[in-house]
Design an enzyme around this catalytic site. Sequence first.
Site, PDB file in Angstrom:
ATOM      1  CB  SER A 138     -12.430  -1.493   1.974  1.00  0.00           C
ATOM      2  OG  SER A 138     -11.064  -1.579   1.735  1.00  0.00           O
ATOM      3  CE  LYS A 166      -9.757   4.036   4.082  1.00  0.00           C
ATOM      4  NZ  LYS A 166      -9.412   4.609   2.774  1.00  0.00           N
ATOM      5  NE  ARG A 225      -3.761   2.099   2.612  1.00  0.00           N
ATOM      6  CZ  ARG A 225      -3.579   3.199   3.353  1.00  0.00           C
ATOM      7  NH1 ARG A 225      -2.466   3.346   4.069  1.00  0.00           N
ATOM      8  NH2 ARG A 225      -4.499   4.149   3.396  1.00  0.00           N
TER       9      ARG A 225
HETATM   10  C1  LIG Z   1      -6.898  -5.622   4.057  1.00  0.00           C
HETATM   11  C2  LIG Z   1      -7.311  -4.225   3.744  1.00  0.00           C
HETATM   12  N1  LIG Z   1      -8.508  -3.771   4.181  1.00  0.00           N
HETATM   13  C3  LIG Z   1      -8.876  -2.493   3.895  1.00  0.00           C
HETATM   14  C4  LIG Z   1      -8.040  -1.676   3.178  1.00  0.00           C
HETATM   15  C5  LIG Z   1      -8.448  -0.274   2.824  1.00  0.00           C
HETATM   16  O1  LIG Z   1      -8.532  -0.180   1.442  1.00  0.00           O
HETATM   17  P1  LIG Z   1      -9.230   1.110   0.813  1.00  0.00           P
HETATM   18  O2  LIG Z   1     -10.558   1.251   1.365  1.00  0.00           O
HETATM   19  O3  LIG Z   1      -9.087   1.015  -0.650  1.00  0.00           O
HETATM   20  O4  LIG Z   1      -8.362   2.307   1.343  1.00  0.00           O
HETATM   21  P2  LIG Z   1      -6.850   2.577   0.947  1.00  0.00           P
HETATM   22  O5  LIG Z   1      -6.051   1.467   1.548  1.00  0.00           O
HETATM   23  O6  LIG Z   1      -6.782   2.528  -0.540  1.00  0.00           O
HETATM   24  O7  LIG Z   1      -6.538   3.885   1.531  1.00  0.00           O
HETATM   25  C6  LIG Z   1      -6.821  -2.183   2.723  1.00  0.00           C
HETATM   26  N2  LIG Z   1      -5.978  -1.388   1.997  1.00  0.00           N
HETATM   27  N3  LIG Z   1      -6.464  -3.453   3.020  1.00  0.00           N
HETATM   28  C1  3NM Z   2      -5.539   0.719   5.166  1.00  0.00           C
HETATM   29  C2  3NM Z   2      -6.649   0.794   6.132  1.00  0.00           C
HETATM   30  N1  3NM Z   2      -7.931   0.493   5.810  1.00  0.00           N
HETATM   31  C3  3NM Z   2      -8.770   0.631   6.808  1.00  0.00           C
HETATM   32  C4  3NM Z   2     -10.229   0.369   6.714  1.00  0.00           C
HETATM   33  O1  3NM Z   2     -10.926   0.641   7.716  1.00  0.00           O
HETATM   34  O2  3NM Z   2     -10.627  -0.097   5.661  1.00  0.00           O
HETATM   35  S1  3NM Z   2      -7.993   1.197   8.215  1.00  0.00           S
HETATM   36  C5  3NM Z   2      -6.502   1.210   7.430  1.00  0.00           C
HETATM   37  C6  3NM Z   2      -5.242   1.632   8.094  1.00  0.00           C
HETATM   38  C7  3NM Z   2      -4.824   0.615   9.106  1.00  0.00           C
HETATM   39  O3  3NM Z   2      -3.557   1.026   9.623  1.00  0.00           O
HETATM   40  P1  3NM Z   2      -3.129   0.691  11.129  1.00  0.00           P
HETATM   41  O4  3NM Z   2      -3.013  -0.803  11.179  1.00  0.00           O
HETATM   42  O5  3NM Z   2      -1.817   1.379  11.254  1.00  0.00           O
HETATM   43  O6  3NM Z   2      -4.187   1.219  11.999  1.00  0.00           O
END
Ligand SMILES: Cc1ncc(COP(=O)(O)OP(=O)(O)O)c(N)n1
Ligand code: 3NM
Length: 426
Positions: A320, A349, A251
């Site tokens: 997601s 995020k 990511r």
């Molecule tokens: C395993 C996993 N779950 C959720 C996310 C979030 O993806 P998304 O909603 O596309 O947000 P971004 O990661 O693109 O900011 C994820 N990356 N991985």
């Molecule tokens: C990439 C991402 N997706 C989310 C969702 O809710 O779909 S939260 C998230 C960030 C997770 O980072 P951390 O493990 O540092 O909290």
Amino acid sequence: MSVDVVKTGMLPSAGVVKVLCESLRKFPVKALVVDPVMVSTSGDTLSGPSTLATYRDELFSVADIVTPNVKEASKLLGDVSLHTISDMRNAAESIYKLGPKYVLVKGGDMPDSSDAIDVLFDGKEFTELRGPRIKTRNTHGTGCTLASCIAAELAKGATMLHAVQVAKKFVESALYHSKDLVIGNGPQGPFDHLFELKSPLYKMGSLQKFNPDNLFLYAVTDSGMNKKWDRSIKDAVKAAIEGGATIVQLREKDADTREFLEAAKACVQICKSSGVPLLINDRIDVALACNADGVHVGQSDMPAWEVRELLGPGKIIGVSCKTLDQAEQAWKDGADYIGCGGVFPTTTKKNNPTLGFEGLRTVCLASKLPVVAIGGINAGNAGSVMELGFPNLKGVAVVSALFDQECVAIETRNLRSILKNACSRS
Ligand SMILES: Cc1ncc(COP(=O)(O)OP(=O)(O)O)c(N)n1
Ligand SMILES: Cc1nc(C(=O)O)sc1CCOP(=O)(O)O
Ligand SMILES: [Mg+2]
């Protein structure tokens, strides 16, 4: 040519086993795969007591992996009865004590269960490898083929787990492809080992069913954190895999496409040799260009059904989802899993709503797909997430708990053991 790996099949006498052991001492190899063929499909014993004793006393101690089916495991252990997965685990543990580095007890001929389950034991951990039970009479030679495929993968440098996973998939695909062949009149027919040459679809991995167990410990990289800790994407991925991550997602929101693609190609190689799926966040183009195992998309990214059209049947697609409707749509679109969060507040995020356990529960209960929890998950709370025991909840995805830390491998290893303990409690 030097010989890298040896795989043994039916060894008809103690004398042959002794000559084999002697030769292996004279000509050491990288790995020895012992398929203890001693009971024919029709149940005839192919190896007498003296041969069995030589297997146990001489051959197993130099074997890297021994691959008995349930009947052979029973014979090796003095005709103990083996009826359940727990019996298979106990048998694997008992055979392990005879000296091999790994034991794979194959459950293909276990009493009818919906899946064909094999148990791999490495002296510490059990891994259950599940696959669909293919309805077919064409099963002649499946054990030998599995062991030979393990040997071939080991010769190509795979880890033992990866070699076993590839071999199981190969046999499953070959059985599926051959199930309608009608050759011969015996109780068992042959299967077609060369199916991939005839059907490009298999090259797409059309039968590569996504294994939800891969969601157990999901490492999601972050370019900002890599920069902060002066760590390359490659090093971050290597360390996460070393620590036991079961799936990785790149990511990289800040990386330039060219830089991202080069790093992704390198990470694909790293992940392939460890048998860990590699997914790309958002960027379908990068995923296609580096032949990643799949992508993860959110509600504002390309819809999963369009991603499926581009990637084809054999790739992994994660979506997601924060609501029931999104979960239902992801399933309709042909996704393989759902990322559901944020379970806890997170700053990784931006502007991400926090669902809490209730929101996670709602999606898990409704989902027709396996779910991975994400958002603010770390060593302090990961256990509590897994102990919820929600249906479909297969693991946790973490970013900062692994990558905003000094030592990624240590944090990953610690988190993995927390998750394992939590699962054994739930
Ligand atoms: C395993 C996993 N779950 C959720 C996310 C979030 O993806 P998304 O909603 O596309 O947000 P971004 O990661 O693109 O900011 C994820 N990356 N991985
Ligand atoms: C990439 C991402 N997706 C989310 C969702 O809710 O779909 S939260 C998230 C960030 C997770 O980072 P951390 O493990 O540092 O909290
Ligand atoms: Mg996204």
